[in-house]
Motif scaffolding. Structure first.
Motif, PDB file in Angstrom:
ATOM      1  N   LYS A 110      25.597  19.197  33.241  1.00 41.25           N
ATOM      2  CA  LYS A 110      26.770  18.612  33.907  1.00 41.25           C
ATOM      3  C   LYS A 110      27.462  17.613  32.997  1.00 41.25           C
ATOM      4  O   LYS A 110      28.689  17.543  32.971  1.00 41.25           O
ATOM      5  N   LYS A 111      26.664  16.848  32.239  1.00 39.68           N
ATOM      6  CA  LYS A 111      27.242  15.899  31.283  1.00 39.68           C
ATOM      7  C   LYS A 111      28.077  16.621  30.237  1.00 39.68           C
ATOM      8  O   LYS A 111      28.995  16.054  29.668  1.00 39.68           O
ATOM      9  N   GLN A 112      27.712  17.890  29.970  1.00 38.32           N
ATOM     10  CA  GLN A 112      28.445  18.696  28.984  1.00 38.32           C
ATOM     11  C   GLN A 112      29.518  19.557  29.649  1.00 38.32           C
ATOM     12  O   GLN A 112      30.067  20.463  29.029  1.00 38.32           O
ATOM     13  N   GLY A 113      29.795  19.299  30.940  1.00 41.57           N
ATOM     14  CA  GLY A 113      30.878  19.996  31.630  1.00 41.57           C
ATOM     15  C   GLY A 113      30.516  21.337  32.254  1.00 41.57           C
ATOM     16  O   GLY A 113      31.401  22.085  32.660  1.00 41.57           O
ATOM     17  N   ILE A 114      29.224  21.646  32.336  1.00 42.46           N
ATOM     18  CA  ILE A 114      28.806  22.900  32.976  1.00 42.46           C
ATOM     19  C   ILE A 114      28.316  22.548  34.373  1.00 42.46           C
ATOM     20  O   ILE A 114      27.280  21.914  34.536  1.00 42.46           O
ATOM     21  N   GLY A 115      29.081  22.953  35.392  1.00 42.07           N
ATOM     22  CA  GLY A 115      28.814  22.560  36.771  1.00 42.07           C
ATOM     23  C   GLY A 115      27.435  22.947  37.287  1.00 42.07           C
ATOM     24  O   GLY A 115      26.715  22.116  37.801  1.00 42.07           O
ATOM     25  N   GLN A 116      27.079  24.210  37.167  1.00 45.08           N
ATOM     26  CA  GLN A 116      25.782  24.688  37.651  1.00 45.08           C
ATOM     27  C   GLN A 116      25.233  25.670  36.622  1.00 45.08           C
ATOM     28  O   GLN A 116      25.484  26.861  36.682  1.00 45.08           O
ATOM     29  N   LEU A 117      24.490  25.140  35.664  1.00 44.22           N
ATOM     30  CA  LEU A 117      24.003  25.919  34.520  1.00 44.22           C
ATOM     31  C   LEU A 117      23.240  27.174  34.950  1.00 44.22           C
ATOM     32  O   LEU A 117      23.434  28.242  34.375  1.00 44.22           O
ATOM     33  N   PHE A 118      22.387  27.067  35.979  1.00 47.71           N
ATOM     34  CA  PHE A 118      21.603  28.222  36.421  1.00 47.71           C
ATOM     35  C   PHE A 118      22.506  29.369  36.848  1.00 47.71           C
ATOM     36  O   PHE A 118      22.207  30.534  36.591  1.00 47.71           O
ATOM     37  N   LEU A 119      23.629  29.053  37.508  1.00 47.36           N
ATOM     38  CA  LEU A 119      24.530  30.102  37.984  1.00 47.36           C
ATOM     39  C   LEU A 119      25.474  30.581  36.882  1.00 47.36           C
ATOM     40  O   LEU A 119      25.796  31.758  36.818  1.00 47.36           O
ATOM     41  N   GLU A 120      25.914  29.666  36.018  1.00 51.53           N
ATOM     42  CA  GLU A 120      26.911  30.010  35.003  1.00 51.53           C
ATOM     43  C   GLU A 120      26.288  30.638  33.750  1.00 51.53           C
ATOM     44  O   GLU A 120      26.872  31.539  33.159  1.00 51.53           O
ATOM     45  N   LYS A 121      25.139  30.132  33.323  1.00 48.69           N
ATOM     46  CA  LYS A 121      24.466  30.640  32.120  1.00 48.69           C
ATOM     47  C   LYS A 121      22.961  30.705  32.381  1.00 48.69           C
ATOM     48  O   LYS A 121      22.190  29.910  31.838  1.00 48.69           O
ATOM     49  N   PRO A 122      22.548  31.660  33.230  1.00 48.99           N
ATOM     50  CA  PRO A 122      21.136  31.689  33.642  1.00 48.99           C
ATOM     51  C   PRO A 122      20.140  31.844  32.497  1.00 48.99           C
ATOM     52  O   PRO A 122      19.068  31.245  32.547  1.00 48.99           O
ATOM     53  N   LEU A 123      20.486  32.614  31.482  1.00 48.65           N
ATOM     54  CA  LEU A 123      19.528  32.796  30.386  1.00 48.65           C
ATOM     55  C   LEU A 123      19.356  31.497  29.594  1.00 48.65           C
ATOM     56  O   LEU A 123      18.236  31.102  29.284  1.00 48.65           O
ATOM     57  N   LEU A 124      20.449  30.800  29.313  1.00 49.65           N
ATOM     58  CA  LEU A 124      20.367  29.508  28.611  1.00 49.65           C
ATOM     59  C   LEU A 124      19.559  28.520  29.444  1.00 49.65           C
ATOM     60  O   LEU A 124      18.677  27.828  28.923  1.00 49.65           O
ATOM     61  N   PHE A 125      19.846  28.458  30.736  1.00 51.20           N
ATOM     62  CA  PHE A 125      19.109  27.573  31.636  1.00 51.20           C
ATOM     63  C   PHE A 125      17.611  27.886  31.556  1.00 51.20           C
ATOM     64  O   PHE A 125      16.785  26.990  31.407  1.00 51.20           O
TER      65      PHE A 125
END
Length: 178
Positions: free
Chosen positions: A43-58
């Protein structure tokens, strides 16, 4: 007595953190769930919900964090160490969302072994969603099913913790260790 690295797992909103916090208060060595930490960093890097937006990175970030926790737990001087979730939880969530993943996730589940797995079943009376827990109760039950399936795939015998006051749940967990 050899070191025991114990996982407390279950779907979202089943009381894992409450149990871990109470075990810490009783003087046990515990490592907290790290997914909220990963989510807040994103979120600090501007990604609202990392699990939903970039699940593999998460999932890769979670794997890195859970490996570190396992290594720290192994190095800890305590005979018993509790972890809020284990490495197989990552795969269970990836199965839940239907995402594929590289083989190194499977290898990590085989490489890092836990002494016991305590599973907290879905419990609607205590379930609450929040900004980091977006699933509804029906989804939480599906995640629970994926957790059971994933841990069993890696040969773990799961110990289901009965619902009830946190003190009773901890008493049950500790009684299964002796």
């Amino acid at each position: 007595m050899k070191k025991e690295i114990i996982v407390i797992t279950g779907g979202p909103g089943t009381g894992k953190t409450t149990i871990i916090d109470a075990l810490i208060e009783q003087g046990y060595a515990c490592f907290p769930e790290i997914s909220r930490q990963v989510t807040l960093e994103a979120k600090k890097q501007g990604i609202g919900q990392l699990f939903l937006e970039k699940p593999l990175l998460f999932s890769e970030l979670l794997l890195e964090g859970r490996r570190k926790q396992y290594q720290q737990a192994s190095a800890d001087k305590s005979k018993i160490v509790f972890l809020d979730r284990g490495i197989p939880d990552i795969l269970a969530y990836m199965h839940y969302i239907g995402d594929s993943y590289p083989a190194f996730f499977d290898h990590a589940c085989q490489e890092y072994n836990y002494s016991k797995i305590f599973v907290l079943p879905p419990w609607e009376d205590i379930y609450e969603s929040d900004e980091a827990r977006y699933e509804n109760f029906e989804q939480a039950k599906l995640i629970f099913d994926h957790l059971l399936e994933t841990y069993q795939k890696y040969g773990y015998e799961l110990i289901e913790v009965p619902r009830g006051p946190v003190e009773n749940r901890i008493e049950y967990i500790l009684s299964q260790l002796s």
